[in-house]
Design a protein around this motif. Structure first.
Motif, PDB file in Angstrom:
ATOM      1  N   GLY A 194      16.846  33.663 -11.962  1.00 11.16           N
ATOM      2  CA  GLY A 194      15.473  33.202 -11.883  1.00 11.16           C
ATOM      3  C   GLY A 194      15.115  32.695 -10.503  1.00 11.16           C
ATOM      4  N   TRP A 195      13.810  32.761 -10.206  1.00 10.80           N
ATOM      5  CA  TRP A 195      13.343  32.391  -8.875  1.00 10.80           C
ATOM      6  C   TRP A 195      13.477  30.896  -8.622  1.00 10.80           C
ATOM      7  N   MET A 196      13.421  30.060  -9.680  1.00 12.39           N
ATOM      8  CA  MET A 196      13.561  28.626  -9.471  1.00 12.39           C
ATOM      9  C   MET A 196      14.996  28.270  -9.089  1.00 12.39           C
ATOM     10  N   THR A 197      15.948  28.995  -9.662  1.00  9.41           N
ATOM     11  CA  THR A 197      17.342  28.799  -9.265  1.00  9.41           C
ATOM     12  C   THR A 197      17.526  29.187  -7.803  1.00  9.41           C
ATOM     13  N   SER A 198      16.870  30.282  -7.419  1.00  4.95           N
ATOM     14  CA  SER A 198      16.928  30.727  -6.027  1.00  4.95           C
ATOM     15  C   SER A 198      16.399  29.647  -5.094  1.00  4.95           C
ATOM     16  N   LEU A 199      15.274  29.035  -5.452  1.00  2.00           N
ATOM     17  CA  LEU A 199      14.706  27.966  -4.627  1.00  2.00           C
ATOM     18  C   LEU A 199      15.615  26.741  -4.622  1.00  2.00           C
ATOM     19  N   LYS A 200      16.120  26.371  -5.785  1.00  2.00           N
ATOM     20  CA  LYS A 200      16.997  25.196  -5.869  1.00  2.00           C
ATOM     21  C   LYS A 200      18.239  25.375  -5.004  1.00  2.00           C
ATOM     22  N   ASN A 201      18.803  26.579  -4.986  1.00  2.00           N
ATOM     23  CA  ASN A 201      20.010  26.825  -4.200  1.00  2.00           C
ATOM     24  C   ASN A 201      19.779  26.574  -2.712  1.00  2.00           C
ATOM     25  N   VAL A 202      18.575  26.898  -2.247  1.00  2.00           N
ATOM     26  CA  VAL A 202      18.255  26.637  -0.841  1.00  2.00           C
ATOM     27  C   VAL A 202      17.998  25.147  -0.627  1.00  2.00           C
ATOM     28  N   LEU A 203      17.285  24.521  -1.569  1.00  2.00           N
ATOM     29  CA  LEU A 203      16.974  23.093  -1.448  1.00  2.00           C
ATOM     30  C   LEU A 203      18.245  22.243  -1.514  1.00  2.00           C
ATOM     31  N   ASP A 204      19.261  22.714  -2.245  1.00  2.00           N
ATOM     32  CA  ASP A 204      20.521  21.971  -2.350  1.00  2.00           C
ATOM     33  C   ASP A 204      21.190  21.754  -0.998  1.00  2.00           C
ATOM     34  N   LYS A 205      20.885  22.602  -0.043  1.00  2.97           N
ATOM     35  CA  LYS A 205      21.504  22.488   1.284  1.00  2.97           C
ATOM     36  C   LYS A 205      20.892  21.359   2.109  1.00  2.97           C
ATOM     37  N   GLU A 206      19.761  20.844   1.634  1.00  2.14           N
ATOM     38  CA  GLU A 206      19.085  19.761   2.347  1.00  2.14           C
ATOM     39  C   GLU A 206      19.700  18.418   1.939  1.00  2.14           C
ATOM     40  N   LYS A 207      20.425  17.797   2.847  1.00  4.40           N
ATOM     41  CA  LYS A 207      21.181  16.586   2.525  1.00  4.40           C
ATOM     42  C   LYS A 207      20.282  15.381   2.271  1.00  4.40           C
ATOM     43  N   ASP A 208      19.044  15.442   2.747  1.00  4.70           N
ATOM     44  CA  ASP A 208      18.144  14.303   2.579  1.00  4.70           C
ATOM     45  C   ASP A 208      17.418  14.314   1.231  1.00  4.70           C
ATOM     46  N   ILE A 209      17.651  15.366   0.426  1.00  2.99           N
ATOM     47  CA  ILE A 209      16.976  15.478  -0.866  1.00  2.99           C
ATOM     48  C   ILE A 209      17.994  15.355  -1.993  1.00  2.99           C
ATOM     49  N   GLU A 210      17.761  14.418  -2.909  1.00  4.15           N
ATOM     50  CA  GLU A 210      18.550  14.349  -4.142  1.00  4.15           C
ATOM     51  C   GLU A 210      17.634  14.771  -5.281  1.00  4.15           C
ATOM     52  N   LEU A 211      18.054  15.787  -6.006  1.00  8.67           N
ATOM     53  CA  LEU A 211      17.177  16.433  -6.978  1.00  8.67           C
ATOM     54  C   LEU A 211      17.537  16.051  -8.410  1.00  8.67           C
ATOM     55  N   GLY A 212      16.514  15.723  -9.184  1.00  8.98           N
ATOM     56  CA  GLY A 212      16.630  15.596 -10.634  1.00  8.98           C
ATOM     57  C   GLY A 212      15.750  16.656 -11.274  1.00  8.98           C
ATOM     58  N   ILE A 213      16.178  17.220 -12.394  1.00  4.53           N
ATOM     59  CA  ILE A 213      15.412  18.275 -13.060  1.00  4.53           C
ATOM     60  C   ILE A 213      15.322  17.955 -14.547  1.00  4.53           C
ATOM     61  N   SER A 214      14.095  17.883 -15.065  1.00  5.53           N
ATOM     62  CA  SER A 214      13.877  17.632 -16.491  1.00  5.53           C
ATOM     63  C   SER A 214      13.129  18.807 -17.103  1.00  5.53           C
ATOM     64  N   PHE A 215      13.488  19.153 -18.333  1.00  5.94           N
ATOM     65  CA  PHE A 215      12.944  20.349 -18.977  1.00  5.94           C
ATOM     66  C   PHE A 215      13.080  20.196 -20.486  1.00  5.94           C
ATOM     67  N   LEU A 216      12.357  21.013 -21.220  1.00  7.80           N
ATOM     68  CA  LEU A 216      12.414  20.974 -22.678  1.00  7.80           C
ATOM     69  C   LEU A 216      13.570  21.836 -23.158  1.00  7.80           C
ATOM     70  N   LEU A 217      14.538  21.202 -23.792  1.00  7.57           N
ATOM     71  CA  LEU A 217      15.703  21.929 -24.300  1.00  7.57           C
ATOM     72  C   LEU A 217      16.424  21.055 -25.313  1.00  7.57           C
ATOM     73  N   GLU A 218      16.772  21.618 -26.433  1.00  5.49           N
ATOM     74  CA  GLU A 218      17.504  20.886 -27.460  1.00  5.49           C
ATOM     75  C   GLU A 218      18.922  20.617 -26.963  1.00  5.49           C
ATOM     76  N   ASP A 219      19.259  19.347 -26.792  1.00  6.66           N
ATOM     77  CA  ASP A 219      20.562  18.983 -26.251  1.00  6.66           C
ATOM     78  C   ASP A 219      20.858  17.542 -26.657  1.00  6.66           C
ATOM     79  N   THR A 220      22.120  17.236 -26.878  1.00  9.61           N
ATOM     80  CA  THR A 220      22.488  15.875 -27.274  1.00  9.61           C
ATOM     81  C   THR A 220      22.576  14.938 -26.070  1.00  9.61           C
TER      82      THR A 220
END
Length: 421
Positions: free
Chosen positions: A24-50
């Motif tokens: 997916g394109w969002m994974t593609s974007l996240k992979n590039v953003l992960d290289k930025e050391k000044d950004i700490e990313l949190g991701i929230s989404f709708l998914l059944e999980d404990t």
């Protein structure tokens, strides 16, 4: 800087948990953003999980349960009866509480919501942290184009037959769209910051959120399409047409049937048309009286990014028949691969395609011009090659991931500074 995304998909979370690689394109974007050391990313989404949260490789994931228990459903039914709007509002209120819990736990500097389709944008009323919404599909104009020409609400409600359960389900679906459209207007009114990438979504921001600030920011594509071998004119007596669409009627399945019928019976084009994303057009066949099997349409169902990439590289033309769209990634993927595109001139399409330069746009519900344009590209290599060359140039510039991330981070900093100045 701590940035919290609210997203319509789980990005790469399920890949980490189950091994399923949805890409997916969002994974593609996240992979590039992960290289930025000044950004700490949190991701929230709708998914059944404990799990309330799980930190993986520096990213904190917050799956929010999207299913109500049986008892909750019974209580909601008893409390609100058949009043769907009240039931939907009650559901939204419960979700907002969960979203606020995520915000309080992650303590972001900036909140980035992807899309107005879900209820994430309601949090604008519940936090003082800067919130920006990245516009994707926009529900109100989608609802305006919900029914293709010559198809009515009645046709939609009975599209699966006269079974009372199906009629009730279809009516509820349409009423749900109307509720979401009203909710979207509320989200627009209460959010101060938006970002998008087309003239169309900028215009809609000015209509629905007059005092908001709008930022231009492009989107990344799936990894496979950046490295794909560039398209060359196909040397075959039989033309190959490719389309990727989803199931809603406004995506133009009926237009595919009409165009294919013209290509076969009036324009004498020898072709095969591969359609990814759907496995049947039974409703459209019934409504307009043209059968898929009679007009050379081959419905391939869901395709992986690799299957679609290979299909594009062996195609003569990519066709996008939707009656409404903002900037569909399927069109952008075709362009970056160099495949000539023919699309309906709706929504944000005129930002993606300069007519007869980086593709061809035709009026919505004009199967005649679309069929003619497809044949022109399939039979005239000079036209196809010119469009291909210009489309690749435009798409490479538009979807440069490094520039997209730089722009995105600069927007985050503007929002953060606005809060702390």
């Amino acid at each position: 800087m701590r940035v919290l995304w609210f997203t319509n998909s789980s990005v790469d979370y399920q890949e980490h948990i189950t091994g399923y690689n949805g890409g997916g394109w969002m994974t593609s974007l996240k992979n590039v953003l992960d290289k930025e050391k000044d950004i700490e990313l949190g991701i929230s989404f709708l998914l059944e999980d404990t799990e309330f949260k799980k930190k993986i490789n520096g990213t904190t994931y917050y799956p929010v349960s999207h299913q109500s228990g049986i008892l909750d459903k019974v209580i909601s039914k008893l409390k609100y009866g058949n009043n769907l709007n009240k039931r939907f509002r009650n559901s939204d209120e419960q979700y907002v509480k969960k979203f606020v819990d995520v915000i309080n736990d992650f303590k972001p500097s900036v909140i980035h919501i992807w899309g107005t389709e879900k209820n994430f944008g309601l949090i604008c009323e519940h936090t003082k942290i800067p919130v920006i919404i990245h516009l994707q599909g926009i529900i109100n104009p989608y609802l305006n184009a919900f029914f293709p020409p010559n198809i009515s609400l009645k046709d939609f409600i009975i599209k699966d037959g006269l079974n009372p359960f199906s009629i009730s389900k279809n009516r509820k679906e349409y009423n749900g769209w109307k509720y979401i459209a009203d909710r979207e207007k509320k989200i627009f009114r209460n959010c101060k910051y938006f970002m998008g990438r087309t003239d169309w979504d900028r215009i809609l921001t000015e209509i629905y959120s007059k005092d908001a600030t709008y930022f231009h920011c492009e989107e990344a594509l799936r990894d496979e399409f950046y490295t794909a071998l560039k398209w060359k004119p196909q040397k075959s007596n039989k033309a190959k047409i490719v389309t990727t669409i989803s199931g809603p009627l406004y995506k133009g399945g009926d237009l595919l049937l009409k165009v294919a019928n013209l290509l076969k019976k009036e324009l004498d084009l020898d072709f095969e048309w591969e359609v990814y994303g759907i496995d049947n057009l039974q409703v459209q066949e019934k409504l307009i009286g043209i059968n898929t099997s009679d007009v050379n349409l081959v419905l391939k169902g869901m395709g992986t990014s690799e299957q679609i990439r290979l299909a594009l590289q062996t195609a003569n033309v990519f066709v996008h028949p939707s009656y409404i769209d903002n900037s569909p990634n399927s069109v952008c993927e075709a362009q970056i691969c160099g495949v000539p595109v023919v699309a309906c001139n709706v929504g944000g399409m005129s930002t993606l395609i300069k007519n007869n330069v980086t593709g061809v746009v035709v009026p919505a519900n004009d199967p005649y011009t679309m069929a003619y344009s497809i044949k022109e590209i399939c039979t005239k290599d000079a036209i196809a090659e010119k469009i291909s060359t210009e489309a690749v140039k435009a798409a490479n510039k538009r979807h440069n991931r490094d520039e997209i991330v730089m722009n995105l981070i600069s927007i985050y900093k503007i929002l953060y500074d606005s809060q702390n100045s």
